[in-house]
Every structure is written in structure tokens, then in C-alpha cells.
Enzyme design. Structure first.
Site, PDB file in Angstrom:
ATOM      1  N   GLY A 118       0.836  -1.198   0.000  1.00 25.81           N
ATOM      2  CA  GLY A 118       0.000   0.000   0.000  1.00 25.81           C
ATOM      3  C   GLY A 118       0.868   1.244   0.000  1.00 25.81           C
ATOM      4  O   GLY A 118       2.069   1.166   0.271  1.00 25.81           O
ATOM      5  N   LYS A 119       0.319   2.362  -0.379  1.00 31.41           N
ATOM      6  CA  LYS A 119       1.039   3.648  -0.268  1.00 31.41           C
ATOM      7  C   LYS A 119       0.021   4.767  -0.401  1.00 31.41           C
ATOM      8  O   LYS A 119      -0.978   4.634  -1.109  1.00 31.41           O
ATOM      9  CB  LYS A 119       2.079   3.784  -1.393  1.00 31.41           C
ATOM     10  CG  LYS A 119       3.147   4.839  -1.127  1.00 31.41           C
ATOM     11  CD  LYS A 119       4.099   4.419  -0.025  1.00 31.41           C
ATOM     12  CE  LYS A 119       5.524   4.736  -0.312  1.00 31.41           C
ATOM     13  NZ  LYS A 119       6.493   4.060   0.520  1.00 31.41           N
ATOM     14  N   GLY A 120       0.293   5.867   0.272  1.00 36.80           N
ATOM     15  CA  GLY A 120      -0.651   6.970   0.179  1.00 36.80           C
ATOM     16  C   GLY A 120      -0.012   8.271   0.586  1.00 36.80           C
ATOM     17  O   GLY A 120       1.207   8.346   0.782  1.00 36.80           O
TER      18      GLY A 120
END
Ligand code: NAD
Length: 429
Positions: A118-120
Site C-alpha cells: 500500500g502507499k498513500g
């Protein structure tokens, strides 16, 4: 096999600077070519499961309101909850988050962690925020992401522009909303609220371990090894200090302003890290100073780029004089440079293995949080050593059996694990 032509990251196609998405997709294609994997699995891995885009309103200290755009890309969770950083940076956008989330999928899989990628982040300049504004922004972001994150769903961590304090606010906001203290919703927290000892030093420690193992693999003696480290921050300084303590000669280090060089070895312990005193490298006594371009081309045994991405390119790959490059930074070597280094016989230990200590100790932090049991620093370092050696062995086996570069071998290990998990679970419905 389904293939997608490698994408250029600018319209002219002349640049060899790689975006995260281009790199992640290209590595997927390359790894897929070396193993027997179902086309459907590769097709599924080219796309993220979800990209959550949210508006984050922020009340400024003067009472006015600005609205920023936040993202959370969730690439794949076949092996466990999504895992990856939250960055506050003006250039954060959906594509970058997707690329970096794919990268996290490979990194977690090569380390055999029960996580996906994931990444944000929020598209904002963190320097434009007061501490109070940063806290309000973070709490509101946690609220906006509440339905897609959680200790068994998606576990964010610090990244560019965010830190342990940001994670503490995020965890507090999430916990208040859920009505109970849930430390496992994020990692990289301060130890007093469920953070792990050794988390901050972990990417540097794993980079040092990778360098030590590579030196040993190529029949060199660490005590007679010269090392240059670009970047003297969390990753570079911790790696340099450990390698010096294990007997290596760290002959050059740099920060954003330039490098210092002593062919007989620097006194690394006496040089302040970026956190202890920002940009202090050039203030140290040393026989020679160099530019950040020159440090990359020094005739040393091991080069550790540990500052920023895309520093070894088609323009300087022919001038890299080190025998081994250990990637402390994420993506320091472009695709074009990688090919040149491989042809020249320079061994590149890839970022997804070398600096994976960060996400590995994040996993240990999550384990401590969900089990409500603190580990000592010694336990953390011992477990990290063991995880790194296991991953090293798996990758080394692929290097030898399939005659691959270390980078291709690491991606083959990662993709094999993910593909097997997907095949075993099947496609629902
Ligand atoms: P940091 O901010 O602690 O330190 C960065 C260092 O690089 C500083 O010494 C800075 O002066 C120097 N630097 C900045 N721009 C430079 C430039 N243009 N040329 C040369 N030096 C420059 O950063 P960090 O946390 O050590 O991260 C370094 C790299 O490692 C990044 O690529 C990051 O994505 C990657 N990484 C970090 C972690 C982590 O948890 N810290 C984990 C994995 C990978």
C-alpha cells in the site's frame, strides 16, 4: 504470457529517469519471464485493488479553510494486510501512490512478511504547515481513510514529510473513532505508544547486512573493504556506522551539499547524522572534499547510494568504479543504468532487499502491538538479522540456479510467493 511494452516516463522518451509505476510494472514483466506463472495472475498484479481518493479540509491557524487531496493506493493483499507509507509532498498523486504500493508488494514478499503493498499521502508541502496544522490535517486524513485502513486491513507508516509524531496523531485519531486504543493501525510510532525499538535504524541496519553478505559472497574480507556512502541520513548514517563497527573502511560520505573523502577511512562515529545536525558533513575535517557526482564514481569496493532515487543513470553508469552497489535508497539506479552495470559485471544488491529492514521492523512493531508484548532492542535486531539472512539465501539461490542478477532474483522470489498464494486461494467468485 501477457506483455505490456515498457513505458517511458516522459513523452519524448529521451529521459531514463524512472517513475515508481514504470519501475514496478517493468519489474513485474521481467520477473514473470523467469518463472512459470499464470497470465491471469500477472494481469491482476498490474492493477491495484483500490485507490481511495479523499478531500482533506484543513482549518488554518488564521481560521481560513483549505482543501487538499489525499490518496491511499492498495495494490495487493493476497498475503496479508496492505502495508506502506503515507507521504506529505507536493508531488503526491494517484499514479505515484499506485507505483509505490506495487513496489511495497514486492518488498514485503521478498522478505516473506504477511503483508501486501500500500502507499498513500497528501499532495501538500509539509513545510507550509505549522505543527498544529499538521496535526489537524493528519487527524482529518485518518478519519477520511477510516473505512479502508485498520490493523488487519491496511497499516500505514511514516514516509517523506511524515514522522513518528504524525503516526502518533494518526493512531490517536483512529483509536478515538473506534472507541478503543488500536496501536497496530500504523507503524513507525514512538516506542511509548507501541512503536518498536530499532525501527528508525532498521533500513540502515539491513543495508549494512546486505553489504556485509555481498562482500562475503564475492570472497572479499570486510576488514579490507572500502565503502562510499551517498547520503548521511537515517539509512546512510546507520549503515555507515554499522559497517565501520564491523571493521570496514568507510572512506567517503556525503550529504546534499557534497562529500568528504579520506582514502585511509573516515571516523564515521564522529560525523553527525542528518537528524543530529542537518547538513554537517562538509563541516568535518577530511583530506578531500568531493561533489555528489564524484562520490558515486570513487574507486571503492562497495558503493551505497542512500540519499535519493535516480542517481546512477545511463550518463554515469560507465564511470561507476565500485565492484558492488548496495541500494540503500529506493530506486537509485535507473533501468538503463542497471543494464550497463550488469554488462560491466558490477553487482547491484537491490533496494527491495537491502533497505527492507524498515518494513521488516514495522512488521515486528505490528506483531508487538497486536500481541501487546514489547520486544527488547536485542530481540528486534536478532530477528531482523535472521529475516535478512533468510531472504538473502532465497535470493542467492535464484541468482545461482537461474543465473540472474540480484535484482531479477529478488523479484523472482517475490513474484513466486505472490503467484503461489494467488493460485492457492483461487479467484472469487
Ligand atoms: P534522510 O532525510 O534521513 O537523509 C537523506 C540524506 O541524503 C541527507 O544526508 C541529505 O543531506 C542527503 N541528500 C538529500 N538530497 C541529496 C542529493 N540530491 N544528493 C546527495 N545527498 C542528498 O532520508 P533517509 O530516511 O535516510 O532516506 C534516504 C533514502 O532511503 C530515500 O530514498 C528513502 O526513500 C530510502 N528509504 C528510507 C527508509 C526509512 O525508513 N528511512 C526506508 C527505506 C528506504
Amino acid at each position: 504470457m501477457t506483455t505490456t511494452p515498457p513505458q517511458q516516463n516522459d513523452e519524448s522518451g529521451e529521459s531514463d529517469l524512472d517513475s515508481a509505476l514504470v519501475t514496478a510494472r517493468r519489474q513485474l514483466e521481467r520477473a514473470a519471464a523467469h518463472i512459470d506463472v499464470d497470465d491471469g495472475v500477472i494481469e491482476r498484479l498490474k492493477h491495484p485493488t483500490r485507490v481511495e481518493q479523499v478531500s482533506v479540509p484543513l482549518e488554518r491557524d488564521d481560521g481560513s479553510v483549505d482543501v487538499f487531496t489525499g490518496y491511499r493506493a492498495q495494490h495487493d493483499d493476497v498475503r496479508g494486510p496492505y502495508k506502506g507509507g503515507l507521504r506529505y509532498h507536493p508531488e503526491v498523486n494517484a499514479d505515484e501512490c499506485v507505483g509505490l504500493s506495487m513496489w511495497m508488494t514486492w518488498k514485503c514478499a521478498v522478505m516473506d512478511l504477511p503483508f501486501g503493498g500500500g502507499k498513500g499521502g497528501i499532495s501538500i508541502d509539509p513545510k507550509s504547515l505549522s505543527d498544529d496544522e499538521k496535526e489537524r490535517l493528519t487527524r482529518r486524513f485518518a478519519e477520511e481513510l477510516r473505512y479502508v485502513i485498520g490493523p488487519t486491513r491496511d497499516v500505514p507508516a511514516p514516509d517523506m514529510g511524515t514522522d513518528a509524531q504524525t503516526m502518533a496523531w494518526f493512531m490517536d485519531a483512529y483509536s478515538m473513532q473506534q472507541g478503543e486504543t488500536i496501536p497496530g493501525v500504523v507503524t513507525g510510532k514512538p516506542p511509548v505508544i507501541g512503536g518498536s525499538y530499532g525501527r528508525e535504524e532498521a533500513p540502515g541496519r539491513s543495508t549494512a547486512i546486505a553489504a556485509r553478505e555481498a562482500v562475503d559472497y564475492y570472497d572479499m574480507d570486510l576488514e579490507n573493504t572500502t565503502i562510499a556512502v551517498q547520503g548521511f541520513g537515517s539509512v546512510g548514517a546507520n549503515a555507515a556506522r554499522l559497517l565501520e563497527s564491523w571493521g570496514a573502511d568507510v572512506v567517503a560520505v556525503s550529504d546534499v551539499n557534497g562529500a568528504i573523502y579520506d582514502p585511509d577511512g573516515l571516523d564515521i562515529e564522529s560525523i553527525p547524522t542528518h537528524e543530529e545536525e542537518p547538513e554537517a558533513v562538509l563541516k568535518q575535517d577530511a583530506p578531500e572534499t568531493l561533489s555528489n557526482e564524484e562520490i558515486l564514481e570513487l574507486d571503492v569496493d562497495v558503493l551505497i547510494p542512500a540519499a535519493i532515487g535516480n542517481v546512477i543513470t545511463a550518463d554515469n553508469a560507465d564511470d561507476i568504479a565500485a565492484d558492488i552497489v548496495v541500494e540503500g535508497a529506493n530506486g537509485p539506479t535507473t533501468f538503463a543504468a542497471d543494464t550497463i552495470l550488469e554488462e560491466r559485471g558490477v553487482h547491484v544488491i537491490p533496494d527491495i532487499l537491502a533497505n527492507a529492514g524498515g518494513v521488516t521492523v514495522s512488521y515486528f512493531e505490528w506483531l508487538q502491538d497486536i500481541n501487546r508484548r514489547k520486544w527488547s532492542l536485542e530481540e528486534v535486531n536478532q530477528e531482523l538479522e535472521s529475516k535478512m539472512l533468510d531472504a538473502w539465501e532465497e535470493v542467492r539461490t535464484e541468482v545461482e540456479e537461474k543465473e540472474l542478477s540480484w535484482r531479477d532474483a529478488a523479484y523472482v522470489v517475490a513474484l513466486s510467493r505472490i503467484a503461489e498464494a494467488k493460485a492457492t486461494r483461487g479467484l472469487w467468485p
